[in-house]
Design a protein around this motif. Sequence first.
Motif, PDB file in Angstrom:
ATOM      1  N   ALA A 526       0.839  -1.206   0.000  1.00 20.62           N
ATOM      2  CA  ALA A 526       0.000   0.000   0.000  1.00 20.62           C
ATOM      3  C   ALA A 526       0.873   1.254   0.000  1.00 20.62           C
ATOM      4  N   PHE A 527       1.994   1.227   0.731  1.00 22.35           N
ATOM      5  CA  PHE A 527       2.922   2.364   0.777  1.00 22.35           C
ATOM      6  C   PHE A 527       3.492   2.654  -0.605  1.00 22.35           C
ATOM      7  N   LYS A 549      14.002  -4.448  -0.720  1.00 24.66           N
ATOM      8  CA  LYS A 549      14.855  -3.726   0.239  1.00 24.66           C
ATOM      9  C   LYS A 549      14.249  -3.694   1.643  1.00 24.66           C
ATOM     10  N   TYR A 550      12.921  -3.631   1.714  1.00 23.80           N
ATOM     11  CA  TYR A 550      12.259  -3.616   3.022  1.00 23.80           C
ATOM     12  C   TYR A 550      12.399  -4.970   3.712  1.00 23.80           C
ATOM     13  N   LEU A 551      12.189  -6.027   2.942  1.00 28.71           N
ATOM     14  CA  LEU A 551      12.266  -7.367   3.520  1.00 28.71           C
ATOM     15  C   LEU A 551      13.694  -7.693   3.949  1.00 28.71           C
ATOM     16  N   LYS A 552      14.679  -7.192   3.201  1.00 26.70           N
ATOM     17  CA  LYS A 552      16.070  -7.405   3.586  1.00 26.70           C
ATOM     18  C   LYS A 552      16.356  -6.742   4.931  1.00 26.70           C
ATOM     19  N   ARG A 592      14.789   2.160   9.301  1.00 22.98           N
ATOM     20  CA  ARG A 592      15.726   2.150   8.168  1.00 22.98           C
ATOM     21  C   ARG A 592      15.218   3.019   7.015  1.00 22.98           C
ATOM     22  N   PHE A 593      13.866   3.085   6.875  1.00 31.16           N
ATOM     23  CA  PHE A 593      13.251   3.868   5.797  1.00 31.16           C
ATOM     24  C   PHE A 593      12.190   4.782   6.421  1.00 31.16           C
ATOM     25  N   PRO A 594      12.577   5.950   6.929  1.00 29.53           N
ATOM     26  CA  PRO A 594      11.663   6.823   7.679  1.00 29.53           C
ATOM     27  C   PRO A 594      10.410   7.246   6.911  1.00 29.53           C
ATOM     28  N   ALA A 595      10.463   7.265   5.583  1.00 32.15           N
ATOM     29  CA  ALA A 595       9.268   7.655   4.816  1.00 32.15           C
ATOM     30  C   ALA A 595       8.135   6.660   5.012  1.00 32.15           C
ATOM     31  N   GLU A 600      -1.121   3.494  11.524  1.00 34.81           N
ATOM     32  CA  GLU A 600      -1.271   2.572  12.655  1.00 34.81           C
ATOM     33  C   GLU A 600       0.040   2.428  13.424  1.00 34.81           C
ATOM     34  N   LEU A 601       1.174   2.586  12.740  1.00 38.33           N
ATOM     35  CA  LEU A 601       2.472   2.543  13.424  1.00 38.33           C
ATOM     36  C   LEU A 601       2.692   3.823  14.222  1.00 38.33           C
TER      37      LEU A 601
END
Length: 767
Positions: A526-527, A549-552, A592-595, A600-601
Motif C-alpha cells: 500500500a505504501f 529492500k524492506y524485507l532485507k 531504516r526507511f523513515p518515509a 497505525e504505526l
Amino acid sequence: MSDDPSYLGKLFAAKSAPYLMRNVDHSMVEGMLKEGWEEYGKPLKTKTRLRKPKTHDVKFEDDLWCQLYRLGYRHLNIDRNLCIPFGPDPKQRKQIDVVAINGDSILVVECKSSEKLSKAPTYKTAFEGLSLRLDGFSKTMEQMFGRGRRLKYIFATRNIRMPRDSADALRLEETGSFFYNDNSFDYVDSLIKTYKGAAHYQFLGMLFKGHSINKSRIEVPAIEGRMGGKTYYMFSLEPHLLLKLGFVLHRTRANEAEMPTYQRLLVPSRLSGISKFIEKGGYFPNSAIVNFSERGSKLEFQAHSRLADSSSRTGVLKIPNCYAIAYIIDGQHRIYGYADSTYKDSNTIPVVAFVGLEPSEQLELFMDINQNQKAVSPTLRITLEEDLYWNATRLDSRLKALRSSIIRQLGGDQAGPLYGKISLGEDKAELQAKPFADALLRSGLIPEANGNRLVEDPPGSSLYDVGNTDHKSEMPKARTRVTQLLNRCYEFLEEACATHEKILSTYVLSNKGTFAIVRLVGSLHAFECGKGSLSISSSSDERMDSLRKYLKSLVEALLIIDRENPDVLLGKHGSGAETVWLRTFQLAISDRFPAYDPPELQDWRERQDKALQDRGRELGTQIERHIKASVIYQLKILFGENWDIEIGSIQRECETRAKEQIEKNYKEGLGRQNIPWTDQFFISDYKTIIERYWTRAPDEPIPGFKTFEQQFSIDVGQGFKSKSERVKWLSLFSSLRNLWAHEGTKEKGLNQHEVDLLKKIHDQFYG
C-alpha cells in the motif's frame, strides 16, 4: 407482600447483605454492643452505624428470597411475619417464610436450617397435616390473586440431612410438594449464573415436572417416521412453548433422581452470543433433538393416509401442555438462546422428537451425537469457504471464498515456498490457516466488503480490481496476483535466512510471524502504491523489486532482535501478541526507511511514548480528582448530612469495593490499610449521579452555585443538544482512563489525539 419494583430492589440489597444493619442514637450503642452488634463505618452526626451477622435461619430465608428475586419473581413477602389463612377459623393461619408470585406460579416456601450439618428431626406431624393446609392455601391465594397460577409448596433445608427416600421426604412427596435441599439451592444458583434470564424455565421444569400448564393441548403438523427401531416425530414449535415443555438433564447432584444425567451446564458466553445472533435475525436450520417421557406426556398422533412411496406418514401431533415433559438431548443452547428474545413467540424451531427413550438410551444418543458429529474446526471451515461461497450472490461471501482460495493455493502449490506448511481441511501442518485468514482480511491486498459494497482501504492498494464488475473473471485474477506476491516474498525470506535457520523457523514460519508478515507485505505494498511506484497492473517482478529492500532490512533487524532481546517478540502471548509482532516488524523497517510510517504505526509508537503516557495520566488524575470533589461537594450542598443516604445503592457498592481492596492489600502482604468508601467511585457512578441530579439546585439560592448541567456539559464533538450528548464525554473519559491506568501494558496506552482530548476536558475545569 409487595410488587413495588423500587421497594423490592432495596429489599433485595438488604437481604443480599450478610449483616443486619441499623443506625441508632449514640446513647443506645453501649447496650446494643452487648447484644452482639458492632460499629462500622464513620459515625453520623446523631446516629451510630451498627451491624450484626445474620443468624443462620435469617440468612437462609434471605438467601432463598434473593434467589427467587433473581429468578424473576417480582411479587414477594416483605418480611418473615407473613401468615396465610388455610381455613375459616382465625386460628387456622400459618406463618410462611417466603412467598413468591409471578404470572405462572405461586411459591409458598417453608425454611428449616441448622448452623452446622446435622441429622433432620422428625417432621411427621407437620407433613401429615400438610395436604389440608395446602388446599386452604390454594383457595386463599386464588381469592387474593385470581385463578390461573399453579401453587407449589417448597420445603427448603440448609445443613439438614434428610434423605430423599426417608419417611418424611416420602410424606412430603405424597402431598405434591417439593423438597429443596442444599443441592437444589446450589444447582439453581448455578443456573442463574449460567442461564441468566433463561434460568426460570429450567427452575419451573424442576418444580412442576409433568404438571399441566393448562388443559389445552398443543397441536402441530408433524411427520411420523422410524429410525434405529424407534418412532420419532418431526415438527416445528415456537421457542416459548419448547422452553416450558423442555428440560435438560444436567449432570448435578440436584438431579440425582433423574440418573443417568449427562448434560453440562451451558457456556454463558456462548449462550449470550447465540441470543445476540438471534436478535440480529440469525437462525439455526438444524433440529433440536428431544425425548418425550412417557410419564405424563401421552402424545397423540392423528395420521393422514400413508403414501405408497414412503413408510413415513403425515398428520397432526397433539402434545400435552405440561412442564418439563421433553428432555432436551441436543440443542439446549439454541433453545435457551431464545429465552429473552423478541422472537421467542414468532420463530419456530425444527424438532426431532422421540418418545419413551430409556435414560440409558438418551445417554447413548447424546454420546453418539457428540462423538460422531464433531464440530467443524476453524481450519476446515476456512478451507471450505472456497467451495461454499465462490459463486455466492453476496460480495462479502465471495471475498471469503477468495481468501480461502488464496490460502489453499499457498499451501497446495508444490512450487511454492509454503507447500505442505499450512493446515488445510483435516490435514495438519506447522502453520494454521487462521493467521493467514486474519491477516489477509486486514492486509489491504484484498478489499473488505459490507454486504455488496466494497471497502478498499487505502484506495488503490488492493490486488482485486474493484472496477471489474465481472467477478467470475476477477476472482481468479486477484487470487493469482496475491499468491504470486506472497510466494515471492516468502521465497526471498527463505533465501535471506538460508544461513540463519532459527530466524526462518522462529520468526518467519510461525503462526505469529505469519500474521505479521502477511500484514506487513500488505502495508508495504500500500505504501508503494501510495507513492505511485506500484499499481494493480504492475508485474510480479515489479512488485518484488519494490519490496525487496524492506524485507532485507527486516531480516537484518530480526538477527539483532534474536541476538540482543528475543523476549520483545517471543515473550509476547495472548490475543495482542500478533499485533506486537507486526508493529515490531514495521518499526524495524521504518527505522531504516523513515518515509514508511503508516498511521497505525504512528499510533502505536505514541502509545509507547512514556512522556506522553505520563502527561495523559497526570491530566486524567487531575480530571478525576476534580470530578470527585465537585460531585461530593454538590451532593452535600443539595442534601446536607443525608447526601450519602441519597446515593445509598452506590455507597453500598463502593463500600463493598473498599472491603475487597482492603482484603486484597492484606493478602498481598501490605498490611491492614483503611480505604474510605469515597475512594471507590467508578466513573459510571459519577455519571449516574450527575444525570440523576442534572438540573437540581438548592431550595435557597446560593451565590455562585452551578448545577451539574452547568459544570459538566462538555462538547467533545459528538453532538451537544441532549443531556446524554452533554455527558457523553464521561463515558469517553472512562474508556481513556482504562488506557492510562494500565501503566504496565504498553499496548493499552494513550495516543496524541487522546491526550489532546484529556487536555481539552482538563482545561474546561482548570482553564
